[in-house]
Design an enzyme around this catalytic site. Structure first.
Site: not given
Ligand code: GRE
Ligand code: ZN
Length: 323
Positions: A8, A285
């Site tokens: 991710e 992430d």
């Molecule tokens: C994400 O897309 O994983 C995301 C955002 C905004 C803040 C935190 C986040 O788009 O993890």
């Molecule tokens: Zn994300």
């Protein structure tokens, strides 16, 4: 652990970078922006330093899902996918890709998905929740009948899809008024994405396509923690629910869950007890989260080395059919 796979992990292009600004405090925006637009510098340095061999990359949120005009959505998705394909070609051992799709036009989305998988070698697609279609106050979820043919194409390609968060439209969600700190990744992402996932799981989609696999981030957006109660209640009365099985059955046969942005051992152990170590995969992430925070936690958390290898790498190798 040295050769982790993370799935991710986000990038942005000029046309979509603005969508992420609301999620950054002003003093960190320039850094987040630079990290989202970067592929070859900080991104690879951080992967090297914290033991991620391969990142499967996806566009930021909501990006294509938040473009009500279908023709523009089609154009932006194609451009983002082409940028990603070029970076994968430059670093084929370090990057993989999930397609961004213009779900505003299900036929166009199916064609773009086929292009991304068969021509660009992508590993599936990632959608940022519902799509606004036609006007910006219209929300469309993917259990809608208009997606029947799209899902048939997606299932036939035998690649998973990632159901990634976006915020609900705040004009339609008065519960966040006066408590905006609860929107975004604090809480609203998980609620919105968890309900969307439950809609798909209970719609009959996975009866029609038993091989289809959905990935959820953030330890399943709350679903594993509550799945017993969901099925317990529905066992007393299905209230018109059209799927053949219990939702927990689909959770254990059609869902994979990642650690993205949720680096917590009790949550990992609870999820392992609910779905098993074979359906959990490491993710960071990045750049919304730090490789350092994810790896410092995951590399030493108290699970067996066998499970660490599965979650850190082997489950992803299997799911995506990597070499
Ligand atoms: C994400 O897309 O994983 C995301 C955002 C905004 C803040 C935190 C986040 O788009 O993890
Ligand atoms: Zn994300």
């Amino acid at each position: 652990m040295k050769n982790k796979i993370a799935l991710e992990e986000h990038f942005a292009i000029d046309l979509t970078i603005g969508d992420s600004q609301v999620y950054a405090r002003p003093e960190v925006w320039q850094t987040l922006k630079s990290n989202l637009l970067d592929f070859e510098q900080q991104r690879i340095e951080q992967m090297d330093e914290w033991g991620t061999e391969l990142s499967i990359l996806s566009l930021n949120s909501p990006a294509v899902q938040g473009i009500p005009d279908a023709r523009r959505a089609i154009d932006v998705a194609r451009r983002a996918n082409d940028v990603l394909a070029e970076q994968i070609a430059r670093h084929p051992t370090r990057f993989g890709g999930f397609a961004a799709l213009p779900m505003q036009d299900p036929q166009a989305a199916a064609r773009e998905l086929e292009r991304c998988v068969t021509q660009l070698g992508f590993h599936g697609f990632l959608v940022n929740g519902f799509s606004q279609v036609g006007d910006e106050n219209t929300v469309v979820y993917y259990d809608d009948p208009r997606f029947a043919d799209f899902w048939a194409v997606a299932a036939a390609l035998k690649k998973p899809f990632y159901m990634h968060p976006r915020d609900p439209l705040l004009g339609r969600e008065p519960i966040y008024e006066g408590a905006h700190w609860l929107t975004g990744p604090t809480w609203a992402f998980a609620v919105e994405t968890g309900i969307h996932a439950l809609r798909l799981l209970s719609s009959g989609l996975f009866d029609r396509h038993p091989e289809l696999q959905m990935i959820l981030g953030h330890f399943g957006e709350g679903i594993p923690f509550n799945i017993w109660r969901v099925d317990h209640i529905l066992r007393k009365g299905r209230r018109g629910m059209p799927c053949d099985r219990e939702i927990g059955d689909y959770l254990r046969s059609n869902v994979h869950i990642t650690t993205s942005g949720n680096f917590r051992t009790p949550t990992l152990l609870s999820t392992m007890l609910e779905v098993g170590a074979d359906r959990i995969m490491y993710s960071v992430d990045y750049p919304f989260e730090k490789h350092e925070d994810a790896a410092r936690w995951f590399d030493r958390c108290e699970i067996s080395e066998n499970d660490r290898r599965k979650i850190g790498r082997d489950n992803a190798v299997k799911l995506f059919g990597l070499k």
